[in-house]
Design a protein around this motif. Structure first.
Motif, PDB file in Angstrom:
ATOM      1  N   SER A   1      -3.026   1.317 -10.338  1.00 47.37           N
ATOM      2  CA  SER A   1      -2.213   2.136  -9.165  1.00 47.37           C
ATOM      3  C   SER A   1      -3.527   2.142  -8.067  1.00 47.37           C
ATOM      4  CB  SER A   1      -1.610   3.210  -9.533  1.00 47.37           C
ATOM      5  OG  SER A   1      -0.944   3.799  -8.218  1.00 47.37           O
ATOM      6  N   LEU A   2      -3.605   1.622  -7.050  1.00 44.42           N
ATOM      7  CA  LEU A   2      -4.361   1.775  -6.020  1.00 44.42           C
ATOM      8  C   LEU A   2      -3.899   2.594  -4.856  1.00 44.42           C
ATOM      9  CD1 LEU A   2      -5.708  -1.909  -5.686  1.00 44.42           C
ATOM     10  CD2 LEU A   2      -6.426  -0.189  -7.487  1.00 44.42           C
ATOM     11  N   SER A   3      -4.475   3.890  -4.701  1.00 50.03           N
ATOM     12  CA  SER A   3      -4.341   4.669  -3.619  1.00 50.03           C
ATOM     13  C   SER A   3      -2.800   5.221  -3.426  1.00 50.03           C
ATOM     14  CB  SER A   3      -4.504   4.052  -2.126  1.00 50.03           C
ATOM     15  OG  SER A   3      -5.874   3.598  -1.998  1.00 50.03           O
ATOM     16  N   GLY A   4      -2.362   5.388  -4.841  1.00 46.03           N
ATOM     17  CA  GLY A   4      -0.831   5.344  -5.075  1.00 46.03           C
ATOM     18  C   GLY A   4      -0.409   6.797  -4.272  1.00 46.03           C
ATOM     19  N   LEU A   5       0.906   7.079  -4.406  1.00 48.91           N
ATOM     20  CA  LEU A   5       1.552   8.219  -3.959  1.00 48.91           C
ATOM     21  C   LEU A   5       2.354   8.733  -5.279  1.00 48.91           C
ATOM     22  CD1 LEU A   5       2.525   7.118  -0.552  1.00 48.91           C
ATOM     23  CD2 LEU A   5       1.500   9.031  -0.861  1.00 48.91           C
TER      24      LEU A   5
ATOM     25  N   ALA B   1       2.195   2.541  -1.420  1.00 42.85           N
ATOM     26  CA  ALA B   1       3.495   2.793  -1.718  1.00 42.85           C
ATOM     27  C   ALA B   1       3.955   1.522  -3.100  1.00 42.85           C
ATOM     28  CB  ALA B   1       4.409   2.401  -0.563  1.00 42.85           C
ATOM     29  N   GLY B   2       3.261   0.506  -2.974  1.00 44.75           N
ATOM     30  CA  GLY B   2       3.274  -0.233  -4.315  1.00 44.75           C
ATOM     31  C   GLY B   2       2.807   0.344  -5.434  1.00 44.75           C
ATOM     32  N   GLY B   3       1.798   1.428  -5.286  1.00 45.26           N
ATOM     33  CA  GLY B   3       0.971   2.083  -6.386  1.00 45.26           C
ATOM     34  C   GLY B   3       2.090   2.988  -6.860  1.00 45.26           C
ATOM     35  N   HIS B   4       2.741   3.553  -5.868  1.00 43.13           N
ATOM     36  CA  HIS B   4       4.060   4.413  -6.607  1.00 43.13           C
ATOM     37  C   HIS B   4       5.219   3.806  -7.279  1.00 43.13           C
ATOM     38  CE1 HIS B   4       8.138   5.703  -5.658  1.00 43.13           C
ATOM     39  NE2 HIS B   4       7.780   6.731  -6.075  1.00 43.13           N
ATOM     40  N   LEU B   5       5.125   2.413  -6.826  1.00 43.51           N
ATOM     41  CA  LEU B   5       6.445   1.531  -7.365  1.00 43.51           C
ATOM     42  C   LEU B   5       5.801   1.305  -8.826  1.00 43.51           C
ATOM     43  CD1 LEU B   5       7.810  -0.078  -4.428  1.00 43.51           C
ATOM     44  CD2 LEU B   5       8.868   1.480  -5.755  1.00 43.51           C
TER      45      LEU B   5
ATOM     46  N   GLY C   1       2.050  -2.650  -0.764  1.00 43.43           N
ATOM     47  CA  GLY C   1       2.320  -1.347   0.040  1.00 43.43           C
ATOM     48  C   GLY C   1       3.090  -1.563   1.328  1.00 43.43           C
ATOM     49  N   GLY C   2       2.724  -0.574   1.983  1.00 43.05           N
ATOM     50  CA  GLY C   2       3.624  -0.769   3.512  1.00 43.05           C
ATOM     51  C   GLY C   2       4.253   0.679   3.676  1.00 43.05           C
TER      52      GLY C   2
END
Length: 293
Positions: free
Chosen positions: A185-189, A156-160, A83-84
């Motif tokens: 996906s953890l805490s994704g957007l 953000a990695g969850g989004h990807l 993420g990040g």
């Protein structure tokens, strides 16, 4: 903007900026990042690793592989994306789950990608998709079963990861439609439109129409792709509602969705659950990757 009864926009722009400010939701963000570094350093000392393999021509288009050394090969692969908020952090602090997963017979790969605003988000999505293509076509050289690739990510990695789980892009990357066998996906957007007029758009630089095209909520996985979701109980309603909306959309499509309850976790230490092979989150992920139960 409400998806499946879960508020994603909130009453005011200021409130929305607060709801989507992950760093401000914890008492000491720097301590959270230091913990990632500490856990990653331990994992890299205790696990065999192959570092900085280039999956593309860009300087950031690199990945690390941690093979499942003492198990039958080829092994299933778990690809993790850090993420990040798409504009910070790196793969070097990401493989905190490597020992727990490789001990379970699952190889781990951590991806680097070009950060925003140097790249556009569309370019970053293209990069991680090309990384999966590279892994699929080069799997045998690293003891990986290309027919058992699963993807995961945090924030953000969850989004990807969810964009990798989406249906419809695989043919453009010389992949079969079912190249990605499951998504964590953890805490994704999942709906990026609420981010288009708050501080995040300083580097996202998206119009709502572009944001919708890059939102996993509108590009769901195929029906046979299992999905594991989690969001920390200590997170803001913004991140919780993003997860609940994506879960509801996946269930509406008939997908096999499992949401793991993590009431004790915040946005950042949720990922650390994967270091413990006995945690509910690790067990749910192992169930998916190893096709248990």
């Amino acid at each position: 903007m409400t998806q499946h009864g879960h508020e994603l926009v909130f009453a005011s722009q200021q409130e929305r900026a607060t709801q989507y400010n992950a760093r401000a939701s914890v008492a000491d963000f720097d301590a959270c990042v230091r913990e990632y570094t500490r856990l990653a350093d331990i994992a890299k000392r205790e696990c065999a690793g192959i570092y900085d393999l280039h999956y593309g021509q860009g300087a950031a288009e690199r990945l690390d592989i941690f093979p499942a050394m003492h198990h039958q090969q080829p092994a299933p692969l778990f690809v993790f994306i850090h993420g990040g908020y798409w504009h910070s952090q790196a793969k070097d602090d990401a493989p905190i789950m490597a020992k727990a997963f490789t001990n379970a017979g699952i190889a781990v790969c951590t991806l680097e990608y070009t950060l925003l605003p140097e790249a556009t988000l569309a370019e970053t999505v293209r990069e991680v998709r090309s990384a999966v293509s590279w892994l699929y076509h080069n799997a045998a050289a690293y003891g990986v079963d290309r027919n058992r690739i699963h993807v995961g990510g945090s924030s953000a990695g969850g989004h990807l990861a969810a964009m990798l789980g989406a249906a419809g892009w695989q043919g453009q990357y010389q992949l079969p439609d079912d190249a990605v066998k499951g998504v964590l996906s953890l805490s994704g957007l999942y709906d990026l439109r609420p981010l288009c007029d708050i501080y995040v758009n300083e580097w996202l630089q998206l119009h709502p129409e572009q944001a919708q095209r890059l939102s996993p909520l509108f590009q769901l996985p195929a029906q046979d792709v299992p999905v594991v979701l989690a969001v920390g109980g200590l997170e803001t309603d913004g991140f919780k509602n993003q997860t609940y909306s994506y879960e509801a959309a996946c269930r509406e499509k008939g997908l096999n969705v499992r949401r793991v309850e993590t009431p004790h976790c915040n946005h950042f230490d949720l990922l650390c659950e994967l270091c413990d092979p006995d945690s509910d989150l690790s067990q749910a992920t192992f169930d998916m990757v190893l096709q248990r139960g």
